[in-house]
Write a protein that holds these residues in place. Structure first.
Motif, PDB file in Angstrom:
ATOM      1  N   PHE A   1     127.786  14.518  34.628  1.00  0.00           N
ATOM      2  CA  PHE A   1     128.698  14.713  33.502  1.00  0.00           C
ATOM      3  C   PHE A   1     129.238  13.350  33.105  1.00  0.00           C
ATOM      4  N   SER A   2     129.392  13.118  31.813  1.00  0.00           N
ATOM      5  CA  SER A   2     129.857  11.793  31.394  1.00  0.00           C
ATOM      6  C   SER A   2     130.814  11.890  30.213  1.00  0.00           C
ATOM      7  N   SER A   3     130.795  10.833  29.369  1.00  0.00           N
ATOM      8  CA  SER A   3     131.823  10.690  28.334  1.00  0.00           C
ATOM      9  C   SER A   3     131.866  11.836  27.327  1.00  0.00           C
ATOM     10  N   THR A   4     130.753  12.481  27.084  1.00  0.00           N
ATOM     11  CA  THR A   4     130.757  13.676  26.231  1.00  0.00           C
ATOM     12  C   THR A   4     129.918  14.739  26.929  1.00  0.00           C
ATOM     13  N   ALA A   5     130.053  15.971  26.429  1.00  0.00           N
ATOM     14  CA  ALA A   5     129.374  17.103  27.074  1.00  0.00           C
ATOM     15  C   ALA A   5     127.865  16.890  27.134  1.00  0.00           C
ATOM     16  N   CYS A   6     127.317  16.134  26.181  1.00  0.00           N
ATOM     17  CA  CYS A   6     125.857  16.040  26.091  1.00  0.00           C
ATOM     18  C   CYS A   6     125.274  14.887  26.898  1.00  0.00           C
ATOM     19  N   LYS A   7     126.101  14.153  27.629  1.00  0.00           N
ATOM     20  CA  LYS A   7     125.568  12.977  28.339  1.00  0.00           C
ATOM     21  C   LYS A   7     125.822  13.018  29.846  1.00  0.00           C
ATOM     22  N   ALA A   8     124.950  12.323  30.573  1.00  0.00           N
ATOM     23  CA  ALA A   8     125.121  12.114  32.015  1.00  0.00           C
ATOM     24  C   ALA A   8     125.302  10.612  32.230  1.00  0.00           C
ATOM     25  N   LEU A   9     125.906  10.255  33.362  1.00  0.00           N
ATOM     26  CA  LEU A   9     126.158   8.839  33.651  1.00  0.00           C
ATOM     27  C   LEU A   9     125.155   8.333  34.678  1.00  0.00           C
ATOM     28  N   ARG A  10     124.461   7.241  34.345  1.00  0.00           N
ATOM     29  CA  ARG A  10     123.478   6.654  35.261  1.00  0.00           C
ATOM     30  C   ARG A  10     123.757   5.172  35.453  1.00  0.00           C
ATOM     31  N   ARG A  11     123.093   4.593  36.457  1.00  0.00           N
ATOM     32  CA  ARG A  11     123.190   3.146  36.664  1.00  0.00           C
ATOM     33  C   ARG A  11     121.782   2.606  36.835  1.00  0.00           C
ATOM     34  N   CYS A  12     121.571   1.414  36.254  1.00  0.00           N
ATOM     35  CA  CYS A  12     120.288   0.742  36.426  1.00  0.00           C
ATOM     36  C   CYS A  12     120.343  -0.040  37.739  1.00  0.00           C
ATOM     37  N   ASP A  13     119.360   0.181  38.614  1.00  0.00           N
ATOM     38  CA  ASP A  13     119.360  -0.507  39.904  1.00  0.00           C
ATOM     39  C   ASP A  13     118.724  -1.891  39.812  1.00  0.00           C
ATOM     40  N   THR A  14     118.220  -2.238  38.632  1.00  0.00           N
ATOM     41  CA  THR A  14     117.675  -3.588  38.445  1.00  0.00           C
ATOM     42  C   THR A  14     118.744  -4.515  37.856  1.00  0.00           C
ATOM     43  N   CYS A  15     119.321  -4.114  36.708  1.00  0.00           N
ATOM     44  CA  CYS A  15     120.334  -4.985  36.088  1.00  0.00           C
ATOM     45  C   CYS A  15     121.753  -4.564  36.461  1.00  0.00           C
ATOM     46  N   ARG A  16     121.874  -3.469  37.196  1.00  0.00           N
ATOM     47  CA  ARG A  16     123.149  -2.985  37.729  1.00  0.00           C
ATOM     48  C   ARG A  16     124.114  -2.452  36.679  1.00  0.00           C
ATOM     49  N   GLU A  17     123.675  -2.334  35.427  1.00  0.00           N
ATOM     50  CA  GLU A  17     124.580  -1.838  34.384  1.00  0.00           C
ATOM     51  C   GLU A  17     124.621  -0.305  34.406  1.00  0.00           C
ATOM     52  N   PRO A  18     125.820   0.276  34.287  1.00  0.00           N
ATOM     53  CA  PRO A  18     125.869   1.730  34.091  1.00  0.00           C
ATOM     54  C   PRO A  18     125.523   2.065  32.639  1.00  0.00           C
ATOM     55  N   PHE A  19     124.981   3.213  32.415  1.00  0.00           N
ATOM     56  CA  PHE A  19     124.675   3.624  31.036  1.00  0.00           C
ATOM     57  C   PHE A  19     124.709   5.134  30.905  1.00  0.00           C
ATOM     58  N   ASP A  20     124.904   5.580  29.668  1.00  0.00           N
ATOM     59  CA  ASP A  20     124.900   7.007  29.370  1.00  0.00           C
ATOM     60  C   ASP A  20     123.477   7.471  29.080  1.00  0.00           C
ATOM     61  N   HIS A  21     123.209   8.708  29.402  1.00  0.00           N
ATOM     62  CA  HIS A  21     121.896   9.305  29.143  1.00  0.00           C
ATOM     63  C   HIS A  21     122.126  10.673  28.502  1.00  0.00           C
ATOM     64  N   VAL A  22     121.526  10.877  27.332  1.00  0.00           N
ATOM     65  CA  VAL A  22     121.645  12.198  26.698  1.00  0.00           C
ATOM     66  C   VAL A  22     120.782  13.163  27.491  1.00  0.00           C
ATOM     67  N   LYS A  23     121.451  14.089  28.193  1.00  0.00           N
ATOM     68  CA  LYS A  23     120.696  14.938  29.122  1.00  0.00           C
ATOM     69  C   LYS A  23     119.911  16.018  28.384  1.00  0.00           C
ATOM     70  N   GLU A  24     118.753  16.281  28.927  1.00  0.00           N
ATOM     71  CA  GLU A  24     117.811  17.187  28.264  1.00  0.00           C
ATOM     72  C   GLU A  24     118.344  18.622  28.203  1.00  0.00           C
ATOM     73  N   VAL A  25     118.204  19.220  27.044  1.00  0.00           N
ATOM     74  CA  VAL A  25     118.483  20.649  26.871  1.00  0.00           C
ATOM     75  C   VAL A  25     117.230  21.258  26.268  1.00  0.00           C
TER      76      VAL A  25
END
Lengths: 202, 258
Positions: free
Chosen positions: A176-200
């Motif tokens: 769950f992330s900033s809006t209902a339609c997104k999940a929160l992920r982190r890149c393990d290469t550049c270490r940046e967190p980012f939002d992902h529009v989760k599949e429906v």
């Protein structure tokens, strides 16, 4: 989000005291109105439009009778009915979307605007256009993966690409992330967190 | 307000309407969603981690959206949420139970979301259910599957975690158990095989609990000694406090907006 219609459009439909009659040039054509609706940005993902997000479902046009007081040459005022569909049932942006659409269509010359919320068929992330996906990625939000024709929830084990560095080495931090339609992920290469529009799925 | 301002219809005006049993069904499912939404919203700012704060708020929001949609089939959503008395609410007692600790909330989530997913799926598959509710089911079932996943993952983590988390998860299930009998009480207007749904629910719940090294709680959940009566408007003591908090603002300042 303030909607800015192309300059000059508003002038094609001056409103009289009754708020209905247009006595200037011809009423806006359907293409103009469609373009105006299609250009309205999503309130929470303003990088893409409601059309690109796939929540703008349909526009219907109807010409109202010319008011008796209007000159004989006056065009029929255009009534527009718009169907939108929520991404999630609780999406709080829905009311803003309706208001933004109404503003944009009125600026484009519509005399009356009705925005309806339709639930069927239910929205799916497959309704996001290719251009919409490209814009999401450009804004640092990982777009949803295509879900294919099958029904049911989507497994989250498949790789999701970091929108910043392109690495596929990413980890789910929270479903769950900033809006209902997104999940929160982190890149393990550049270490940046980012939002992902989760599949429906459909 | 100019005449132009009145030209745009509100959703309430364009939403499909249900009457009779269909309206009763929408109200029951809507009350379940609204009250659980409110309980989950109480976690905002209090969850064990920021991610959980966001997760529970998101689940709460989904449920609020489902409640609002269902209420729009019946009447004015504000009136239904804020101006009804306790006895007029038709939610099951499970959803009004206090949050307790995090494990207790997860126990309630597991019991409810497993049941809700089964019911949305059954509604979707039954042509005899009212069309507006079926249209919502198509959407809500996907949200609910996500809620069920969330509750399942936490049940496994807590049940199969430390001695302390195991004990808390077991206690949470025990607290909620006597309120689960109502989950599959027949809802008028929804001609579903509730007994079969309950069997599916028990099987699914037992599987999750087994993996979490937990047993199905003992004690009455579906016989004469089980708690119940929510569908008839009979509620447990904590519900009055919930309503007072939920309705206070609207009743004190009728028509207030921001």
């Amino acid at each position: 989000m303030v909607t800015r219609p192309p300059a000059g459009r508003a002038a094609t439909a001056p409103e009289t005291a009754s708020g209905k009659a247009t006595d200037g040039p011809a009423a806006p054509d359907e293409a103009t109105l469609r373009a105006a609706a299609a250009s309205v940005p999503d309130p929470e993902l303003p990088v893409l439009s409601l059309a690109e997000l796939g929540v703008l479902r349909a526009l219907r046009f109807d010409r109202a009778p010319v008011p008796e007081a209007a000159p004989a040459t006056a065009a029929h005022p255009v009534r527009v009915e718009v169907d939108i569909t929520p991404t999630y049932t609780g999406c709080p942006a829905l009311e803003t979307m309706a208001a933004d659409l109404e503003t944009a269509l009125r600026h484009a010359g519509a005399a009356e605007v009705t925005v309806r919320t339709v639930l069927s068929p239910a929205w799916s992330t497959d309704d996001i256009t290719d251009e919409g996906r490209r814009k999401l990625a450009a804004a640092g939000i990982a777009p949803p993966r295509p879900t294919g024709p099958a029904a049911g929830p989507v497994g989250l084990a498949l790789t999701i690409r970091c929108p910043r560095c392109g690495s596929t080495d990413t980890t789910l931090l929270s479903r769950f992330s900033s809006t209902a339609c997104k999940a929160l992920r982190r890149c393990d290469t550049c270490r940046e967190p980012f939002d992902h529009v989760k599949e429906v799925r459909r | 307000m100019t005449p132009a301002d009145t030209a745009r219809s509100t959703d309430a005006a364009t939403a499909p309407r249900l009457t009779g049993e269909g309206a009763a069904a929408a109200l029951m499912l809507g009350d379940d969603a609204l009250i659980l939404s409110h309980r989950l919203a109480e976690w905002t700012g209090h969850a064990p981690a920021l991610e959980e704060d966001v997760a529970l708020a998101n689940i709460s929001l989904d449920l609020l959206g489902q409640a609002r949609t269902l209420f729009s089939f019946v009447g004015d959503e504000d009136e239904l949420a804020y101006l009804r008395e306790e006895r007029a609410f038709r939610n099951i007692q499970l959803v009004e139970q206090p949050n307790g600790d995090f494990a207790q909330t997860i126990a309630r989530q597991l019991c409810f979301s497993l049941a809700q997913e089964l019911r949305w799926t059954a509604i979707l598959d039954s042509a005899d259910c009212p069309t507006p509710i079926r249209e919502l089911a198509a959407k809500a079932v996907k949200e609910t599957a996500y809620h069920r996943d969330h509750a399942t993952e936490w049940t496994l983590r807590l049940g199969d975690g430390t001695e302390e988390s195991h004990a808390r998860m077991r206690r949470g299930m025990a607290v909620m158990w006597r309120h689960t009998g109502e989950l599959f009480a027949p809802v008028p207007g929804l001609p579903l095989d509730d007994a079969a749904l309950r069997e599916q629910w028990l099987t699914a719940l037992r599987a999750v609990l087994a993996e979490a090294t937990l047993d199905l709680p003992e004690g009455p959940d579906a016989d004469a000694w089980a708690a119940g009566g929510g569908r008839e408007g009979v509620h447990t003591e904590p519900f009055g406090f919930l309503l007072a908090e939920m309705q206070h603002l609207h009743r004190s300042h009728p028509g207030a907006t921001w």
